[in-house]
Write an enzyme that holds these catalytic residues in place. Sequence first.
Site, PDB file in Angstrom:
ATOM      1  N   ASP A 123     -17.321  -3.599 -17.651  1.00 51.36           N
ATOM      2  CA  ASP A 123     -17.302  -3.203 -19.068  1.00 51.36           C
ATOM      3  C   ASP A 123     -18.461  -2.272 -19.383  1.00 51.36           C
ATOM      4  O   ASP A 123     -19.606  -2.725 -19.479  1.00 51.36           O
ATOM      5  CB  ASP A 123     -17.388  -4.454 -19.952  1.00 51.36           C
ATOM      6  CG  ASP A 123     -16.053  -5.172 -20.020  1.00 51.36           C
ATOM      7  OD1 ASP A 123     -16.012  -6.388 -19.793  1.00 51.36           O
ATOM      8  OD2 ASP A 123     -15.045  -4.495 -20.294  1.00 51.36           O
ATOM      9  N   ASP A 138      -7.874  -8.370 -22.476  1.00 52.52           N
ATOM     10  CA  ASP A 138      -9.320  -8.448 -22.279  1.00 52.52           C
ATOM     11  C   ASP A 138      -9.982  -9.042 -23.514  1.00 52.52           C
ATOM     12  O   ASP A 138      -9.964  -8.455 -24.587  1.00 52.52           O
ATOM     13  CB  ASP A 138      -9.842  -7.016 -22.038  1.00 52.52           C
ATOM     14  CG  ASP A 138     -11.327  -6.964 -21.779  1.00 52.52           C
ATOM     15  OD1 ASP A 138     -11.815  -5.847 -21.493  1.00 52.52           O
ATOM     16  OD2 ASP A 138     -11.993  -8.000 -21.863  1.00 52.52           O
ATOM     17  N   HIS A 141     -13.791  -0.141 -17.427  1.00 50.16           N
ATOM     18  CA  HIS A 141     -13.330  -0.101 -18.828  1.00 50.16           C
ATOM     19  C   HIS A 141     -14.381   0.632 -19.643  1.00 50.16           C
ATOM     20  O   HIS A 141     -15.454   0.084 -19.910  1.00 50.16           O
ATOM     21  CB  HIS A 141     -13.154  -1.555 -19.297  1.00 50.16           C
ATOM     22  CG  HIS A 141     -12.785  -1.714 -20.739  1.00 50.16           C
ATOM     23  ND1 HIS A 141     -12.852  -2.932 -21.376  1.00 50.16           N
ATOM     24  CD2 HIS A 141     -12.349  -0.830 -21.677  1.00 50.16           C
ATOM     25  CE1 HIS A 141     -12.474  -2.799 -22.635  1.00 50.16           C
ATOM     26  NE2 HIS A 141     -12.149  -1.534 -22.848  1.00 50.16           N
ATOM     27  N   GLY A 165     -14.132 -13.178 -18.536  1.00 48.80           N
ATOM     28  CA  GLY A 165     -15.601 -13.099 -18.442  1.00 48.80           C
ATOM     29  C   GLY A 165     -16.172 -14.508 -18.440  1.00 48.80           C
ATOM     30  O   GLY A 165     -16.335 -15.137 -17.399  1.00 48.80           O
ATOM     31  N   PHE A 209     -18.663  -7.651 -26.887  1.00 45.04           N
ATOM     32  CA  PHE A 209     -19.380  -8.831 -26.391  1.00 45.04           C
ATOM     33  C   PHE A 209     -18.434  -9.784 -25.654  1.00 45.04           C
ATOM     34  O   PHE A 209     -17.260  -9.906 -26.025  1.00 45.04           O
ATOM     35  CB  PHE A 209     -20.045  -9.573 -27.572  1.00 45.04           C
ATOM     36  CG  PHE A 209     -20.994  -8.694 -28.334  1.00 45.04           C
ATOM     37  CD1 PHE A 209     -20.553  -7.974 -29.439  1.00 45.04           C
ATOM     38  CD2 PHE A 209     -22.313  -8.537 -27.893  1.00 45.04           C
ATOM     39  CE1 PHE A 209     -21.413  -7.113 -30.124  1.00 45.04           C
ATOM     40  CE2 PHE A 209     -23.175  -7.681 -28.579  1.00 45.04           C
ATOM     41  CZ  PHE A 209     -22.729  -6.965 -29.695  1.00 45.04           C
ATOM     42  N   SER A 245     -14.904 -10.177 -15.468  1.00 45.62           N
ATOM     43  CA  SER A 245     -15.712  -9.131 -16.102  1.00 45.62           C
ATOM     44  C   SER A 245     -17.178  -9.411 -15.795  1.00 45.62           C
ATOM     45  O   SER A 245     -17.683 -10.493 -16.120  1.00 45.62           O
ATOM     46  CB  SER A 245     -15.519  -9.147 -17.615  1.00 45.62           C
ATOM     47  OG  SER A 245     -16.624  -8.485 -18.223  1.00 45.62           O
ATOM     48  N   MET A 255     -15.901   1.719 -22.765  1.00 44.37           N
ATOM     49  CA  MET A 255     -16.001   1.535 -24.215  1.00 44.37           C
ATOM     50  C   MET A 255     -17.109   2.474 -24.699  1.00 44.37           C
ATOM     51  O   MET A 255     -18.215   2.058 -25.071  1.00 44.37           O
ATOM     52  CB  MET A 255     -16.316   0.061 -24.546  1.00 44.37           C
ATOM     53  CG  MET A 255     -15.121  -0.842 -24.308  1.00 44.37           C
ATOM     54  SD  MET A 255     -15.520  -2.592 -24.339  1.00 44.37           S
ATOM     55  CE  MET A 255     -15.960  -2.822 -22.622  1.00 44.37           C
ATOM     56  N   MET A 303     -20.474   0.055 -21.870  1.00 41.68           N
ATOM     57  CA  MET A 303     -20.638   0.138 -23.327  1.00 41.68           C
ATOM     58  C   MET A 303     -21.803   1.072 -23.669  1.00 41.68           C
ATOM     59  O   MET A 303     -22.856   0.993 -23.024  1.00 41.68           O
ATOM     60  CB  MET A 303     -20.926  -1.261 -23.886  1.00 41.68           C
ATOM     61  CG  MET A 303     -19.817  -2.246 -23.594  1.00 41.68           C
ATOM     62  SD  MET A 303     -20.235  -3.891 -24.222  1.00 41.68           S
ATOM     63  CE  MET A 303     -18.744  -4.747 -23.758  1.00 41.68           C
ATOM     64  N   MET A 356      -6.751  -5.015 -26.165  1.00 38.47           N
ATOM     65  CA  MET A 356      -7.947  -5.801 -26.455  1.00 38.47           C
ATOM     66  C   MET A 356      -7.558  -7.033 -27.270  1.00 38.47           C
ATOM     67  O   MET A 356      -6.879  -6.919 -28.290  1.00 38.47           O
ATOM     68  CB  MET A 356      -8.972  -4.982 -27.236  1.00 38.47           C
ATOM     69  CG  MET A 356      -9.657  -3.881 -26.426  1.00 38.47           C
ATOM     70  SD  MET A 356     -10.452  -4.468 -24.916  1.00 38.47           S
ATOM     71  CE  MET A 356     -11.734  -5.529 -25.594  1.00 38.47           C
ATOM     72  N   HIS A 378     -13.705  -6.246 -12.953  1.00 38.98           N
ATOM     73  CA  HIS A 378     -13.652  -5.495 -14.222  1.00 38.98           C
ATOM     74  C   HIS A 378     -15.075  -5.182 -14.670  1.00 38.98           C
ATOM     75  O   HIS A 378     -15.926  -6.078 -14.735  1.00 38.98           O
ATOM     76  CB  HIS A 378     -12.936  -6.348 -15.277  1.00 38.98           C
ATOM     77  CG  HIS A 378     -12.660  -5.639 -16.576  1.00 38.98           C
ATOM     78  ND1 HIS A 378     -11.581  -4.787 -16.749  1.00 38.98           N
ATOM     79  CD2 HIS A 378     -13.330  -5.660 -17.748  1.00 38.98           C
ATOM     80  CE1 HIS A 378     -11.593  -4.338 -18.004  1.00 38.98           C
ATOM     81  NE2 HIS A 378     -12.645  -4.837 -18.621  1.00 38.98           N
ATOM     82  N   GLY A 383     -11.586 -13.251 -24.543  1.00 46.79           N
ATOM     83  CA  GLY A 383     -11.199 -14.624 -24.918  1.00 46.79           C
ATOM     84  C   GLY A 383     -10.107 -15.210 -24.051  1.00 46.79           C
ATOM     85  O   GLY A 383      -9.415 -16.146 -24.447  1.00 46.79           O
TER      86      GLY A 383
HETATM   87  C1  DX5 Z   1     -15.399  -7.136 -24.835  1.00 48.78           C
HETATM   88  C2  DX5 Z   1     -15.527  -7.360 -23.357  1.00 48.78           C
HETATM   89  C3  DX5 Z   1     -15.193  -8.810 -23.067  1.00 48.78           C
HETATM   90  C4  DX5 Z   1     -15.318  -9.174 -21.631  1.00 48.78           C
HETATM   91  C5  DX5 Z   1     -14.639 -10.501 -21.372  1.00 48.78           C
HETATM   92  O1  DX5 Z   1     -15.754  -5.851 -25.124  1.00 48.78           O
HETATM   93  O2  DX5 Z   1     -14.633  -6.498 -22.675  1.00 48.78           O
HETATM   94  O3  DX5 Z   1     -13.874  -9.052 -23.479  1.00 48.78           O
HETATM   95  O4  DX5 Z   1     -14.712  -8.247 -20.849  1.00 48.78           O
HETATM   96  O5  DX5 Z   1     -15.410 -11.476 -21.961  1.00 48.78           O
HETATM   97  P1  DX5 Z   1     -14.773 -12.909 -22.308  1.00 48.78           P
HETATM   98  O6  DX5 Z   1     -13.732 -13.207 -21.259  1.00 48.78           O
HETATM   99  O7  DX5 Z   1     -15.953 -13.845 -22.244  1.00 48.78           O
HETATM  100  O8  DX5 Z   1     -14.183 -12.763 -23.663  1.00 48.78           O
HETATM  101 ZN    ZN Z   2     -13.197  -4.880 -20.616  1.00 49.35          ZN
END
Ligand code: DX5
Ligand code: ZN
Length: 227
Positions: free
Chosen positions: A43, A183, A74, A205, A151, A16, A76, A45, A145, A41, A185
């Site tokens: 993200d 996606d 993705h 990420g 974040f 990501s 969001m 937002m 998710m 990927h 953690g």
């Molecule tokens: C949340 C993001 C994170 C990101 C990955 O909205 O979508 O999940 O992609 O970040 P890590 O892998 O650091 O959780």
């Molecule tokens: Zn994502």
Amino acid sequence: MAFSLQSLASPAIAPSILTADLGRLNHEIESAEQAGVDLIHLDVMDGSFVPNISFGPLVVNAVRQSTSLPLDVHLMIEQPERYIGEFAEAGADVITIHSEATLHTHRAIQQIRSHGCQAGIAINPGTPVSAIHELIPLVDLVLVMTVNPGFGGQAFLPEMLNKILMARYAIDAKDTDVRIEVDGGINADTISDARESGADMFVCGSSLFNPEHPISESLQLLRKAIA
Ligand code: DX5
Ligand code: ZN
């Protein structure tokens, strides 16, 4: 030849760029590609659907210019149907919307397909798999998710493992080869549980873009954990 998720390696790992050094994005993308990631990927937002603002079609287009890897976008964002065309134009191969972000998910998925992109539906930690049952025959990807969106660097929510399993059952019951992406953690400690629960695409990420380890080393660790 349009991109198809069915032709993508399984399992697949997608860095990501949310947690990449955006001041050196080109370099970060190149290192990820050289390390052997399967897709990128992105993200997106809007500061309304999630409490953070990241980037829009301009950055997707910049990434498009710097790699031939598939772009996994993705969204969001609220009412994503307003921007599906722009993200398709910008070079997205996969566009994933949130089931919670529009009243008309069925129509938005059709809109993604009408632009020749692969279609994904994402569900937040508080949304059950049953909320997207009717969409499973229409989509190429279900995104579960594993953190509350907004974040990078958050802790994996282990209670999502059961939901990944439910999603796998629901997809198998409809006898469709829909991919399950997780996606949030995802790291060397959590990726194997997610894999065992039925996920086959992994957004990483902070476990891939972090200053302590070169991305090739981190990627090797992740791949080893799901070998
Ligand atoms: C949340 C993001 C994170 C990101 C990955 O909205 O979508 O999940 O992609 O970040 P890590 O892998 O650091 O959780
Ligand atoms: Zn994502």
